[in-house]
Design a protein around this motif. Structure first.
Motif, PDB file in Angstrom:
ATOM      1  N   LEU A 102     -12.390  43.566  13.629  1.00 47.83           N
ATOM      2  CA  LEU A 102     -13.716  43.157  14.367  1.00 47.83           C
ATOM      3  C   LEU A 102     -14.772  43.795  13.518  1.00 47.83           C
ATOM      4  N   ALA A 103     -14.553  44.882  12.608  1.00 46.57           N
ATOM      5  CA  ALA A 103     -15.415  45.461  11.755  1.00 46.57           C
ATOM      6  C   ALA A 103     -15.706  44.578  10.511  1.00 46.57           C
ATOM      7  N   VAL A 104     -14.602  43.801  10.145  1.00 47.40           N
ATOM      8  CA  VAL A 104     -14.969  42.977   8.880  1.00 47.40           C
ATOM      9  C   VAL A 104     -15.897  41.815   9.350  1.00 47.40           C
ATOM     10  N   VAL A 105     -15.308  40.951  10.462  1.00 48.97           N
ATOM     11  CA  VAL A 105     -15.844  39.949  11.056  1.00 48.97           C
ATOM     12  C   VAL A 105     -17.554  40.169  11.315  1.00 48.97           C
ATOM     13  N   ASN A 106     -17.825  41.382  11.777  1.00 49.14           N
ATOM     14  CA  ASN A 106     -19.276  41.924  12.089  1.00 49.14           C
ATOM     15  C   ASN A 106     -19.952  42.113  11.073  1.00 49.14           C
ATOM     16  N   SER A 107     -19.364  42.483   9.899  1.00 48.35           N
ATOM     17  CA  SER A 107     -20.376  42.806   8.758  1.00 48.35           C
ATOM     18  C   SER A 107     -20.617  41.281   8.123  1.00 48.35           C
ATOM     19  N   VAL A 108     -20.087  40.278   8.281  1.00 48.05           N
ATOM     20  CA  VAL A 108     -20.443  39.009   7.596  1.00 48.05           C
ATOM     21  C   VAL A 108     -21.731  38.680   7.641  1.00 48.05           C
ATOM     22  N   PRO A 109     -22.500  38.515   6.599  1.00 49.65           N
ATOM     23  CA  PRO A 109     -23.776  37.847   6.855  1.00 49.65           C
ATOM     24  C   PRO A 109     -24.211  36.750   7.760  1.00 49.65           C
ATOM     25  N   CYS A 110     -24.186  36.894   9.065  1.00 46.20           N
ATOM     26  CA  CYS A 110     -24.559  35.619   9.830  1.00 46.20           C
ATOM     27  C   CYS A 110     -25.360  36.059  10.939  1.00 46.20           C
ATOM     28  N   PHE A 166     -32.587  34.348   4.549  1.00 46.36           N
ATOM     29  CA  PHE A 166     -32.576  33.324   5.366  1.00 46.36           C
ATOM     30  C   PHE A 166     -31.141  32.409   5.035  1.00 46.36           C
ATOM     31  N   PHE A 167     -31.382  31.792   3.637  1.00 47.72           N
ATOM     32  CA  PHE A 167     -30.422  31.254   3.066  1.00 47.72           C
ATOM     33  C   PHE A 167     -29.248  31.878   2.888  1.00 47.72           C
ATOM     34  N   VAL A 168     -28.981  32.848   2.694  1.00 48.71           N
ATOM     35  CA  VAL A 168     -27.810  33.758   2.673  1.00 48.71           C
ATOM     36  C   VAL A 168     -27.108  33.836   3.937  1.00 48.71           C
ATOM     37  N   LEU A 169     -27.807  34.136   4.932  1.00 49.49           N
ATOM     38  CA  LEU A 169     -27.321  33.987   6.429  1.00 49.49           C
ATOM     39  C   LEU A 169     -27.071  32.704   6.892  1.00 49.49           C
ATOM     40  N   LEU A 170     -27.592  31.635   6.427  1.00 50.74           N
ATOM     41  CA  LEU A 170     -27.291  30.163   6.822  1.00 50.74           C
ATOM     42  C   LEU A 170     -26.006  29.938   6.156  1.00 50.74           C
ATOM     43  N   ALA A 171     -25.706  30.441   4.926  1.00 51.49           N
ATOM     44  CA  ALA A 171     -24.389  30.091   4.251  1.00 51.49           C
ATOM     45  C   ALA A 171     -23.325  30.823   4.747  1.00 51.49           C
ATOM     46  N   GLY A 172     -23.528  32.169   5.244  1.00 47.17           N
ATOM     47  CA  GLY A 172     -22.548  33.050   5.942  1.00 47.17           C
ATOM     48  C   GLY A 172     -22.234  32.415   7.320  1.00 47.17           C
ATOM     49  N   SER A 173     -23.293  32.244   7.997  1.00 43.30           N
ATOM     50  CA  SER A 173     -23.046  31.323   9.378  1.00 43.30           C
ATOM     51  C   SER A 173     -22.235  30.220   9.266  1.00 43.30           C
ATOM     52  N   ALA A 174     -22.494  29.226   8.179  1.00 42.39           N
ATOM     53  CA  ALA A 174     -21.747  28.263   7.985  1.00 42.39           C
ATOM     54  C   ALA A 174     -20.332  28.435   7.548  1.00 42.39           C
ATOM     55  N   LEU A 175     -19.978  29.410   6.817  1.00 38.43           N
ATOM     56  CA  LEU A 175     -18.803  29.804   6.495  1.00 38.43           C
ATOM     57  C   LEU A 175     -17.855  30.308   7.809  1.00 38.43           C
ATOM     58  N   LEU A 176     -18.626  31.198   8.386  1.00 40.60           N
ATOM     59  CA  LEU A 176     -17.855  31.739   9.427  1.00 40.60           C
ATOM     60  C   LEU A 176     -17.831  30.497  10.820  1.00 40.60           C
ATOM     61  N   ALA A 177     -18.469  29.884  10.947  1.00 41.70           N
ATOM     62  CA  ALA A 177     -18.126  28.577  11.832  1.00 41.70           C
ATOM     63  C   ALA A 177     -17.161  27.875  11.315  1.00 41.70           C
ATOM     64  N   ALA A 178     -16.931  27.449  10.198  1.00 34.66           N
ATOM     65  CA  ALA A 178     -16.051  26.481   9.362  1.00 34.66           C
ATOM     66  C   ALA A 178     -14.715  27.291   9.424  1.00 34.66           C
ATOM     67  N   ASN A 179     -14.720  28.450   9.552  1.00 39.21           N
ATOM     68  CA  ASN A 179     -13.466  29.406   9.496  1.00 39.21           C
ATOM     69  C   ASN A 179     -12.798  29.272  10.614  1.00 39.21           C
ATOM     70  N   VAL A 180     -13.696  29.436  11.777  1.00 43.59           N
ATOM     71  CA  VAL A 180     -13.392  29.366  13.378  1.00 43.59           C
ATOM     72  C   VAL A 180     -12.859  28.022  13.384  1.00 43.59           C
ATOM     73  N   ALA A 181     -13.488  27.105  13.128  1.00 41.32           N
ATOM     74  CA  ALA A 181     -13.127  25.616  13.348  1.00 41.32           C
ATOM     75  C   ALA A 181     -11.817  25.243  12.937  1.00 41.32           C
ATOM     76  N   LEU A 182     -11.831  25.679  11.610  1.00 45.04           N
ATOM     77  CA  LEU A 182     -10.422  25.479  10.942  1.00 45.04           C
ATOM     78  C   LEU A 182      -9.483  26.329  11.709  1.00 45.04           C
ATOM     79  N   GLY A 183      -9.388  27.421  12.010  1.00 48.26           N
ATOM     80  CA  GLY A 183      -8.245  28.234  12.707  1.00 48.26           C
ATOM     81  C   GLY A 183      -7.805  27.637  13.999  1.00 48.26           C
ATOM     82  N   LEU A 184      -9.080  27.221  14.764  1.00 51.61           N
ATOM     83  CA  LEU A 184      -9.109  26.470  15.985  1.00 51.61           C
ATOM     84  C   LEU A 184      -7.897  25.132  15.758  1.00 51.61           C
ATOM     85  N   TRP A 185      -8.282  24.382  14.907  1.00 52.64           N
ATOM     86  CA  TRP A 185      -7.837  23.283  14.406  1.00 52.64           C
ATOM     87  C   TRP A 185      -6.200  23.614  14.185  1.00 52.64           C
ATOM     88  N   MET A 186      -6.136  24.319  13.007  1.00 50.47           N
ATOM     89  CA  MET A 186      -4.536  24.782  12.745  1.00 50.47           C
ATOM     90  C   MET A 186      -3.833  25.068  14.022  1.00 50.47           C
TER      91      MET A 186
END
Length: 189
Positions: A125-133, A165-185
């Protein structure tokens, strides 16, 4: 060969070399056989001091069935006849011994496992919480990092905020893609 009819809890079928090299079978009490006897490979290993005739017997078991004697010094031997995976699942070993009789053997192992899971979950949770999102602590960490390092390089505050803002946008997109890929798997199985 099963000469004890599989109905005895204390006896087991043993085989030995009989007259003229033929295999003979006998139903013998197991605990008496294993206490005070030596391991033998042939009849010559079992010769007693008095010169009395003796034979070397081996358990008559199926191909994958094993006869295992587990020794633990202050207690009597534990005898097991069956498949080895059943023994591995039925017996658990621990380094802990309770000081009081009302305590269970499983409590220290349970507490140790629980603490490992708490540490692992907290670290994840500490690692996920520190993602720029957006809406995570990583957003505020990124803002503080940009203010501390890019003030001299990018002097305009709006440009620093746009970069953040662009770094946060990229971090949010990566986190959302990671969660979506995990749920799909998980659901694709």
């Amino acid at each position: 060969m099963d000469c004890c009819s599989n109905s005895s809890q204390t006896d087991l079928c043993f085989s030995y070399s009989g007259a003229a090299g033929s295999r003979e079978y006998a139903c013998i009490p197991v605990r008496k056989m294993v206490t005070g006897t030596r391991v033998c490979r042939g009849d010559g290993d079992c010769a007693g001091r008095s010169g009395a005739a003796s034979v070397c017997v081996t358990p008559s078991l199926e191909n994958q069935t094993r006869f295992i004697r587990v020794t633990h010094p202050p207690n009597t031997h534990m005898l097991f006849v069956g498949y080895l995976p059943h023994l591995q699942h039925a017996v658990s070993l621990t380094n802990f011994i309770p000081r009081f009789s009302f305590l269970l053997f499983d409590v220290p192992v349970f507490l140790e496992t629980f603490c490992k899971y708490v540490v692992s979950l907290s670290g994840a949770l500490a690692v996920v919480n520190s993602v720029p999102c957006f809406a995570l602590d990583g957003q505020w960490m990124l803002n503080a990092l940009l203010e501390a390092t890019l003030v001299t390089v990018v002097t305009d505050r709006q440009k620093r905020e746009l970069l953040g803002f662009f770094v946060l946008l990229a971090g949010s997109a990566l986190l959302a893609a990671n969660v979506a890929l995990g749920l799909w798997m998980v659901t694709a199985r």
